[in-house]
Design a protein around this motif. Structure first.
Motif, mmCIF file in Angstrom:
data_model
loop_
_atom_site.group_PDB
_atom_site.id
_atom_site.type_symbol
_atom_site.label_atom_id
_atom_site.label_comp_id
_atom_site.label_asym_id
_atom_site.label_seq_id
_atom_site.Cartn_x
_atom_site.Cartn_y
_atom_site.Cartn_z
ATOM 1 N N THR A 1 0.922 -1.002 0.243
ATOM 2 C CA THR A 1 0.087 -0.062 0.073
ATOM 3 C C THR A 1 0.884 1.165 -0.078
ATOM 4 N N TYR B 1 0.929 5.787 -1.121
ATOM 5 C CA TYR B 1 0.173 6.910 -1.870
ATOM 6 C C TYR B 1 1.557 7.670 -2.538
ATOM 7 N N TRP B 2 0.684 7.931 -3.759
ATOM 8 C CA TRP B 2 1.792 8.614 -4.905
ATOM 9 C C TRP B 2 1.243 9.719 -5.380
ATOM 10 N N THR C 1 0.133 12.882 -7.891
ATOM 11 C CA THR C 1 -0.195 12.943 -9.166
ATOM 12 C C THR C 1 0.407 14.169 -9.782
ATOM 13 N N ARG D 1 -3.412 12.751 -4.474
ATOM 14 C CA ARG D 1 -2.609 11.435 -4.435
ATOM 15 C C ARG D 1 -3.191 10.509 -5.000
ATOM 16 N N PHE D 2 -2.776 9.395 -5.841
ATOM 17 C CA PHE D 2 -3.336 8.132 -5.866
ATOM 18 C C PHE D 2 -2.817 7.213 -4.829
ATOM 19 N N ARG D 3 -3.871 6.490 -4.504
ATOM 20 C CA ARG D 3 -3.523 5.187 -3.634
ATOM 21 C C ARG D 3 -3.343 4.078 -4.397
ATOM 22 N N ARG E 1 -2.671 -0.077 -4.021
ATOM 23 C CA ARG E 1 -2.686 -1.297 -3.187
ATOM 24 C C ARG E 1 -2.830 -2.386 -3.793
ATOM 25 N N ASP F 1 8.095 1.318 -5.232
ATOM 26 C CA ASP F 1 7.764 2.730 -4.932
ATOM 27 C C ASP F 1 8.312 3.806 -5.986
ATOM 28 N N ARG G 1 5.847 6.014 -8.208
ATOM 29 C CA ARG G 1 5.830 7.287 -7.993
ATOM 30 C C ARG G 1 6.007 7.949 -9.482
ATOM 31 N N LEU H 1 -4.987 1.349 -8.584
ATOM 32 C CA LEU H 1 -4.721 2.755 -8.368
ATOM 33 C C LEU H 1 -6.176 3.227 -7.991
ATOM 34 N N PRO I 1 -8.353 8.520 -3.420
ATOM 35 C CA PRO I 1 -8.937 8.332 -2.098
ATOM 36 C C PRO I 1 -10.041 9.698 -1.907
#
Length: 110
Positions: A17, A19-20, A22, A28-30, A32, A61, A65, A107, A110
């Motif tokens: 999991t 958070y990246w 945008t 941010r995109f999540r 998982r 990661d 990213r 992706l 949230p």
């Protein structure tokens, strides 16, 4: 040089999991899903499995990213497809010899 990792019974599977960002600041995109990694038996060390898991997470990661950061929030589907194409085949990061990884991620906004 082989283009696939070793035997399936040496592979480790774990949840991932993150958070990246945008391309839009503050959004941010999540990400998982599952991360599958394998470390070559040639790699030595007392905490080889822990180090391999950490290295695989960091490599994923960094890759994620880079892909997510190029897309706006409304381009969620495009970002998802590019990420899937990048992480579905087995990866052998140049900076981490002996480590193989692949992932199945979703992706979300949230």
């Amino acid at each position: 040089m082989t283009h696939r990792p070793g035997p399936w019974w040496r592979r480790r599977i774990g949840w991932f999991t993150a958070y990246w960002p945008t391309s839009l600041p503050g959004v941010r995109f999540r990400a998982r899903g599952t991360l599958i990694h394998l470390v070559s038996p040639r790699v030595t060390g007392t905490h080889r499995a822990t180090a391999a898991r950490a290295a695989a997470r960091l490599a994923l990661d960094e890759l994620g990213r880079g892909i997510a950061g190029k897309h706006r929030p409304e381009e969620l589907e495009c970002a998802q497809q590019r990420l899937t194409l990048a992480i579905s085949p087995w990866q052998n990061p140049d900076s981490l010899p002996g480590l193989w990884l692949r992932a199945r991620l979703t992706l979300l906004l949230p």
